[in-house]
Motif scaffolding. Structure first.
Motif, PDB file in Angstrom:
ATOM      1  N   PRO A 209      -5.105  -3.311  38.398  1.00  0.00           N
ATOM      2  CA  PRO A 209      -5.435  -3.333  39.827  1.00  0.00           C
ATOM      3  C   PRO A 209      -6.932  -3.148  40.041  1.00  0.00           C
ATOM      4  O   PRO A 209      -7.639  -2.627  39.160  1.00  0.00           O
ATOM      5  CB  PRO A 209      -4.639  -2.146  40.382  1.00  0.00           C
ATOM      6  CG  PRO A 209      -4.460  -1.229  39.221  1.00  0.00           C
ATOM      7  CD  PRO A 209      -4.326  -2.107  38.023  1.00  0.00           C
ATOM      8  N   THR A 257       0.619   6.861  39.528  1.00  0.00           N
ATOM      9  CA  THR A 257      -0.167   6.095  40.502  1.00  0.00           C
ATOM     10  C   THR A 257      -0.645   4.772  39.912  1.00  0.00           C
ATOM     11  O   THR A 257      -0.487   3.710  40.527  1.00  0.00           O
ATOM     12  CB  THR A 257      -1.374   6.921  40.983  1.00  0.00           C
ATOM     13  OG1 THR A 257      -0.908   8.114  41.624  1.00  0.00           O
ATOM     14  CG2 THR A 257      -2.230   6.121  41.953  1.00  0.00           C
ATOM     15  N   LYS A 260       2.378   2.371  39.208  1.00  0.00           N
ATOM     16  CA  LYS A 260       2.880   1.731  40.436  1.00  0.00           C
ATOM     17  C   LYS A 260       1.954   0.602  40.870  1.00  0.00           C
ATOM     18  O   LYS A 260       2.429  -0.496  41.219  1.00  0.00           O
ATOM     19  CB  LYS A 260       2.983   2.771  41.561  1.00  0.00           C
ATOM     20  CG  LYS A 260       4.149   3.721  41.438  1.00  0.00           C
ATOM     21  CD  LYS A 260       4.310   4.562  42.694  1.00  0.00           C
ATOM     22  CE  LYS A 260       3.078   5.384  42.992  1.00  0.00           C
ATOM     23  NZ  LYS A 260       3.244   6.203  44.220  1.00  0.00           N
ATOM     24  N   ARG A 261       0.666   0.856  40.866  1.00  0.00           N
ATOM     25  CA  ARG A 261      -0.285  -0.167  41.308  1.00  0.00           C
ATOM     26  C   ARG A 261      -0.297  -1.359  40.347  1.00  0.00           C
ATOM     27  O   ARG A 261      -0.388  -2.510  40.780  1.00  0.00           O
ATOM     28  CB  ARG A 261      -1.679   0.444  41.421  1.00  0.00           C
ATOM     29  CG  ARG A 261      -1.817   1.487  42.521  1.00  0.00           C
ATOM     30  CD  ARG A 261      -3.215   2.066  42.551  1.00  0.00           C
ATOM     31  NE  ARG A 261      -4.213   1.026  42.796  1.00  0.00           N
ATOM     32  CZ  ARG A 261      -5.507   1.169  42.552  1.00  0.00           C
ATOM     33  NH1 ARG A 261      -5.958   2.308  42.022  1.00  0.00           N
ATOM     34  NH2 ARG A 261      -6.347   0.182  42.799  1.00  0.00           N
ATOM     35  N   THR A 262      -0.178  -1.070  39.052  1.00  0.00           N
ATOM     36  CA  THR A 262      -0.198  -2.154  38.064  1.00  0.00           C
ATOM     37  C   THR A 262       1.044  -3.032  38.187  1.00  0.00           C
ATOM     38  O   THR A 262       0.949  -4.265  38.257  1.00  0.00           O
ATOM     39  CB  THR A 262      -0.289  -1.574  36.646  1.00  0.00           C
ATOM     40  OG1 THR A 262      -1.470  -0.784  36.531  1.00  0.00           O
ATOM     41  CG2 THR A 262      -0.312  -2.682  35.611  1.00  0.00           C
ATOM     42  N   GLY A 264       3.084  -3.189  40.713  1.00  0.00           N
ATOM     43  CA  GLY A 264       3.059  -3.822  42.023  1.00  0.00           C
ATOM     44  C   GLY A 264       2.213  -5.077  42.013  1.00  0.00           C
ATOM     45  O   GLY A 264       2.569  -6.093  42.627  1.00  0.00           O
ATOM     46  N   GLY A 265       1.072  -5.043  41.287  1.00  0.00           N
ATOM     47  CA  GLY A 265       0.230  -6.227  41.171  1.00  0.00           C
ATOM     48  C   GLY A 265       0.907  -7.339  40.392  1.00  0.00           C
ATOM     49  O   GLY A 265       0.778  -8.520  40.732  1.00  0.00           O
ATOM     50  N   ASP A 270       4.290  -4.199  47.157  1.00  0.00           N
ATOM     51  CA  ASP A 270       3.742  -2.873  47.412  1.00  0.00           C
ATOM     52  C   ASP A 270       4.792  -1.846  46.991  1.00  0.00           C
ATOM     53  O   ASP A 270       5.934  -1.892  47.470  1.00  0.00           O
ATOM     54  CB  ASP A 270       3.409  -2.712  48.896  1.00  0.00           C
ATOM     55  CG  ASP A 270       2.939  -1.294  49.216  1.00  0.00           C
ATOM     56  OD1 ASP A 270       1.998  -0.817  48.558  1.00  0.00           O
ATOM     57  OD2 ASP A 270       3.534  -0.665  50.116  1.00  0.00           O
TER      58      ASP A 270
END
Length: 464
Positions: A209, A257, A260-262, A264-265, A270
Motif C-alpha cells: 500500500p 494494520t 489489512k491494507r495490503t 485490501g489493495g 476496503d
C-alpha cells in the motif's frame, strides 16, 4: 392466620419448604397468608414468563444484549438478586411451617435439609451469574473500546462489510507469527450475502500500500532475503519487526494494520476489521469441545517426524490432530492445506452447538481469550450479532485464488481484482445448487455452486 401453622411434621414441613423454593409463596398460602403468598407467586410467574418470552421470541435481540458488558453485569446482578430472594423466601417459608416442638437433632437435620434445598435451587442462578461474569471478561478482553463513536445504523453507507479472517501459525520452532490462512469475508449488510475470498500464504511480489511500505518495496514485497522468501504470510511479522513500516501504530497493531491494507489493495476492497485465531490456541478450543468431526478425503501424515497418520473417512479429531490436519503439507501442498483449514473452521463453527458451548463454556472462554485477537470494537458487536442472522440464512460463496486461476509465484494481481469485482457483481448463489441425486451422495448435496460468472464454490471440496 389459619390453623395449619405448627401442625405439619418434619417431613411435611420440608416438602412445603421445597415447594416454596420452586414456587414462591406456597408455604405462605398454606399457613393462611394468602395475600403475601399470591404476591410472591405473581412476582415469580411474571419473571418466569418474561424469561421464557425473551428466550423464545427475542433470540437475536437477546444475543445482542449478551455481548454488551453493561447488560452482562445486569444479567449477573439480576441472577444473584433472584438467588438471594429465593434463599430468603425458602428460609422464611420453613420458619412458617416447621413444627413448633421438635428434638434438637430433628431441628439440626431440618436446618441442614433447608440448606441443601437452598443450594440446589439457587445453583442454576449462581451459575448463570458466573457465566455472565465470564462472558463479560471475554468481551472486554478480546474486543477493545471504539475510539470513534459508532453510528446508530453502522451499515447505512456501507455497501459491503469486509472482515479479514486470519489463521496464525506461531509454531514453537519459528520466530514470530506467520499468517498461513487469510480469507476476507465480504458481507452485504442488507441481505447477508457473503463471499469468502481466500488468498494463499505463498503469494509473491505482493504490491504494498502507499506510504513507507511501498517506498521500501516499490516492486512488491521481498521480505528479508536470503532468510525469507518474501511471501504474503510474512507481512504481518515484518510490520511488527519494523515499526517504521506502519507509523503511529503500537506493537501488535502494526502487523494487522499493514496486512489489512495490503490484502485490501490486492482485492480492491476496503477492510476495516480483522479477526485472528492462533492455530496453537485452536488446540485448546477443539479439546474444550471434546474434539471435532471431519470427513477426511485422503490419509494425512502428521507430526514433526511424520510419526502419525490420520486415516481417511469420518474422524473425530483431538485438538492436536486437528492442528496437524490444518497445517500438514506432507504429500500435498499449500492449496490443499488451505481447503482443509477452511473445512476445519467450518466444522468447528457448525459443531459448536448450544449444548456443547454450555457444557464447556469456561474452557472455551479461557481458550478464546488466549487464542483470538481482533480490532472489531465491542460497541459494534450487537449490530454484528443481528447481521450474523442474515448471514446464517444466506448461501455463502467462496472464491479461492489458487491454480489454475492464479500462479502464486507470479500472480496476476489485475486478474484477482477483476475476479473480485465480477464475483461481487454476480447474483447470490441459489439456495441449492446441486441436488442429492445429482451429487450421487446425500451428504454432498449442495456441495458445489460453481458458475461461469463467479467461479465460486459454496463449500470447500476438502470437507467432503
Amino acid at each position: 392466620m389459619a390453623g395449619n401453622t405448627g401442625r405439619t411434621g418434619v417431613g411435611s414441613s420440608l416438602a412445603l419448604t421445597l415447594g416454596s423454593a420452586v414456587l414462591w409463596g406456597l408455604a405462605h398460602v398454606w399457613v393462611g397468608r394468602r395475600l403475601t403468598g399470591a404476591i410472591l407467586m405473581g412476582i415469580e410467574l411474571i419473571l418466569a414468563a418474561a424469561l421464557a418470552t425473551a428466550v423464545l421470541t427475542a433470540g437475536p435481540s437477546l444475543l445482542s444484549l449478551a455481548v454488551q458488558p453493561s447488560w452482562l453485569w445486569v444479567f449477573a446482578l439480576t441472577a444473584m438478586l433472584v438467588a438471594g430472594v429465593t434463599v430468603a423466601v425458602t428460609i422464611r417459608s420453613h420458619l412458617l411451617v416447621r413444627p413448633k416442638t421438635v428434638s434438637p437433632a430433628a431441628r439440626y437435620l431440618s436446618a441442614a435439609a433447608v440448606g441443601v434445598i437452598c443450594a440446589l435451587v439457587v445453583a442454576p442462578m449462581i451459575y448463570t451469574a458466573k457465566l455472565a461474569y465470564i462472558s463479560h471478561g471475554v468481551v472486554t478482553s478480546v474486543f477493545a473500546e471504539s475510539v470513534a463513536p459508532i453510528p446508530v445504523d453502522p451499515w447505512k453507507d456501507v455497501d459491503r462489510l469486509n472482515i479479514l479472517l486470519v489463521g496464525a501459525d506461531a509454531a514453537a520452532n519459528r520466530i514470530g507469527v506467520r499468517t498461513d490462512s487469510m480469507t476476507v469475508a465480504s458481507i452485504d449488510p442488507r441481505t447477508g450475502d457473503t463471499v469468502l475470498f481466500g488468498l494463499p500464504r505463498n503469494l509473491e511480489n505482493v504490491p504494498m500500500p502507499p506510504g513507507p511500505a511501498r517506498e521500501r518495496f516499490p516492486y512488491g514485497f521481498q521480505g528479508e532475503p536470503p532468510y525469507t522468501p518474501g511471501m504474503l504470510n510474512e507481512i504481518y511479522q515484518y510490520a511488527e519487526d519494523y515499526p517504521e513500516m506502519v507509523p503511529r501504530q503500537s506493537k501488535r497493531h502494526r502487523g494487522p494494520t499493514l496486512l489489512k491494507r495490503t490484502i485490501g489493495g490486492i482485492l480492491g476492497l476496503d477492510i476495516p476489521y480483522y479477526a485472528m485465531v492462533d492455530m496453537r490456541g485452536f488446540v485448546e478450543i477443539v479439546n474444550a469441545m471434546g474434539g471435532v468431526r471431519v470427513r477426511i478425503k485422503d490419509p494425512i501424515v502428521y507430526g514433526r517426524q511424520n510419526e502419525g497418520l490420520i486415516e481417511a473417512g469420518k474422524r473425530k479429531l483431538s485438538g492436536e490432530e486437528a492442528l496437524w490436519y490444518g497445517r500438514s503439507r506432507t504429500y500435498s501442498d499449500d492449496y490443499v492445506r488451505m481447503g482443509r483449514q477452511k473445512c476445519l473452521l467450518n466444522a468447528v463453527a457448525k459443531q459448536a452447538d448450544p449444548v456443547t458451548v454450555f457444557r464447556s463454556f469456561e474452557k472455551l472462554a479461557a481458550a478464546a481469550v488466549d487464542t483470538i485477537s481482533t480490532d472489531i470494537p465491542r460497541q459494534l458487536l450487537p449490530d454484528l450479532v443481528e447481521l450474523s442472522e442474515k448471514v446464517k440464512n444466506s448461501r455463502i460463496r467462496s472464491l479461492q485464488f489458487v491454480p489454475p486461476l492464479i500462479y502464486s509465484g507470479a500472480p496476476d494481481y489485475h486478474l484477482i481484482r477483476r475476479e473480485v469485482t465480477a464475483t461481487l457483481a454476480a447474483p447470490p448463489a441459489p439456495p441449492r445448487s446441486v441436488s442429492a441425486a445429482q451429487a450421487g451422495d446425500p451428504g454432498k448435496a449442495g456441495e458445489y455452486a460453481e458458475t461461469a460468472e463467479t467461479k465460486a464454490v459454496v463449500l470447500d471440496s476438502a470437507c467432503h
